[in-house]
Design a protein around this motif. Structure first.
Motif, PDB file in Angstrom:
ATOM      1  N   GLU A 119      37.646  30.991  26.162  1.00  0.00           N
ATOM      2  CA  GLU A 119      38.876  30.847  26.934  1.00  0.00           C
ATOM      3  C   GLU A 119      38.877  31.823  28.102  1.00  0.00           C
ATOM      4  O   GLU A 119      38.640  33.020  27.939  1.00  0.00           O
ATOM      5  CB  GLU A 119      40.094  31.098  26.039  1.00  0.00           C
ATOM      6  N   ARG A 120      39.152  31.299  29.275  1.00  0.00           N
ATOM      7  CA  ARG A 120      39.249  32.131  30.465  1.00  0.00           C
ATOM      8  C   ARG A 120      40.690  32.604  30.655  1.00  0.00           C
ATOM      9  O   ARG A 120      41.635  31.904  30.274  1.00  0.00           O
ATOM     10  CB  ARG A 120      38.815  31.349  31.705  1.00  0.00           C
ATOM     11  N   THR A 121      40.830  33.753  31.268  1.00  0.00           N
ATOM     12  CA  THR A 121      42.172  34.265  31.560  1.00  0.00           C
ATOM     13  C   THR A 121      42.668  33.774  32.916  1.00  0.00           C
ATOM     14  O   THR A 121      43.834  34.003  33.256  1.00  0.00           O
ATOM     15  CB  THR A 121      42.165  35.800  31.557  1.00  0.00           C
ATOM     16  N   ASN A 122      41.813  33.104  33.679  1.00  0.00           N
ATOM     17  CA  ASN A 122      42.188  32.682  35.033  1.00  0.00           C
ATOM     18  C   ASN A 122      43.294  31.633  35.011  1.00  0.00           C
ATOM     19  O   ASN A 122      43.313  30.734  34.176  1.00  0.00           O
ATOM     20  CB  ASN A 122      40.980  32.113  35.766  1.00  0.00           C
ATOM     21  N   ARG A 169      46.063  28.328  31.307  1.00  0.00           N
ATOM     22  CA  ARG A 169      47.324  28.682  31.964  1.00  0.00           C
ATOM     23  C   ARG A 169      47.432  27.967  33.313  1.00  0.00           C
ATOM     24  O   ARG A 169      46.516  28.033  34.140  1.00  0.00           O
ATOM     25  CB  ARG A 169      47.423  30.196  32.171  1.00  0.00           C
ATOM     26  N   PRO A 217      48.715  36.987  39.303  1.00  0.00           N
ATOM     27  CA  PRO A 217      47.807  37.097  38.149  1.00  0.00           C
ATOM     28  C   PRO A 217      46.835  38.250  38.344  1.00  0.00           C
ATOM     29  O   PRO A 217      46.572  38.667  39.480  1.00  0.00           O
ATOM     30  CB  PRO A 217      47.088  35.739  38.142  1.00  0.00           C
TER      31      PRO A 217
END
Length: 350
Positions: A119-122, A169, A217
């Motif tokens: 999973e990426r946080t971008n 997200r 972000p």
């Protein structure tokens, strides 16, 4: 890894760039292992090598040797796995060919966490507020990103492709018939993602919509038009942006325009040359971007700004803006014939 899997990445040294792209798509290993008939490794080709070649003006029909990396990092078959992982981590590489002392290819080490498995946080921002005037009457009672392709809205295809890259997200920028988008997607729970909304009181342009982000972000974020359907790997785009130290990256497509006439070059009255139906090649904006949060300081909250203007402001400040050349399928669904094409050939754009 299994012998059959890495052998799917093999590519003959006389292949074309187009065949290299097909090899990358077929194997899913993000590398083509270019060999001679005796399985001797000649070099490697990655997605980045292809994009750099396209930027140099090469075409898909050019030989793969034009973009070949002839001295890739390799390891011998007897190297312990722990040492291999240390090498890959230190050099930030996901693939490492296994080659014996005679340069014979024996396998391929692949980093255990591939893009689709983490999973990426971008964040991903989707511009979904346009009126879609060129698509009327289809958009008279339906926002353009909600028009159906292969049984579901275009916007769902974008979300699902981003999920394949580990993106969870989203921010949807809405305006025209935005309530229909919010009612359909809600908070994103049904798709296993988180969705929030930027609500434009009036059209602000892509850059202007970004000015409404209240809490920037912490990492570079993706921006895409809500009517762009593509097979691009969004994670590849993010990684490319970070690797090149850019503050803003714009995905671009090669566009060719053929002059229907023979062109005559002159110097005054004298003819200096002829060119029969020359082709002019250029890069066009594909409507997909990666933006560093620091770029948001070039925007005024609630003020109109399109993306070329934002990129121009960044360049004026000597901040690095770069292109990401697309070779993947891509379609801007802006006109009725584009929508018909997407509906008839959905496998090409999802």
């Amino acid at each position: 890894m299994g012998i059959q899997q890495w052998r799917e990445a093999l590519l003959d040294c006389e292949a074309s760039i187009k065949e290299a792209i097909a090899s990358l798509d077929r194997s899913g290993l993000q590398i083509a292992l270019v060999t001679r008939a005796d399985d001797a490794l000649v070099g490697t080709v990655t997605d980045g090598d292809i994009r750099r070649g396209l930027l140099r003006g090469l075409t898909l029909d050019c030989p793969v040797e034009e973009i070949l990396h002839r001295e890739p990092m390799i390891v011998p078959p007897e190297l312990p796995q722990e040492a291999v992982l240390q090498i890959m981590a230190a050099n930030k590489i996901n693939q490492l060919p296994i080659v014996d002392g005679n340069r014979q290819l024996r396998g391929l080490h692949v980093w255990h966490e591939m893009q689709a498995h983490f999973e990426r946080t971008n964040l991903m921002v989707v511009m979904a507020g346009g009126k879609g005037t060129r698509l009327r009457p289809f958009t008279e009672n339906c926002p353009k990103p909600m028009l159906p392709v292969a049984g579901k809205p275009m916007l769902e295809h974008i979300v699902e492709r981003a999920k394949l890259a580990g993106i969870k997200r989203f921010l949807f920028s809405v305006h025209y018939l935005g309530h229909m988008i919010e009612e359909h997607f809600g908070d994103g729970e049904a798709w296993g993602v988180e969705i929030d909304y930027l609500r434009e009181d009036r059209p602000l342009g892509t850059g202007g919509a970004l000015s409404l982000i209240e809490n920037p972000p912490p990492a570079p974020f993706l921006v895409t038009n809500g009517d762009v359907m593509t097979q691009v790997g969004y994670g590849d785009l993010i990684d490319y942006h970070v690797a090149h130290g850019a503050v803003a990256t714009m995905a671009v497509r090669n566009h060719e325009l053929e002059n229907p006439f023979g062109v005559v070059s002159t110097n005054g009255l004298d003819i200096t040359g002829f060119e029969e139906k020359p082709i002019v090649r250029s890069h066009v904006n594909a409507g997909i971007y990666v933006i560093d949060p620091s770029a948001l300081d070039c925007l005024e909250q609630g003020k109109h700004c399109d993306m070329p203007t934002l990129f121009g402001r960044l360049r004026d400040q000597s901040r690095r803006t770069i292109v990401f050349p697309l070779h993947e399928q891509w379609l801007d669904v802006g006109r009725p014939d584009d929508l018909e094409r997407a509906q008839q050939e959905p496998s090409n754009v999802r």
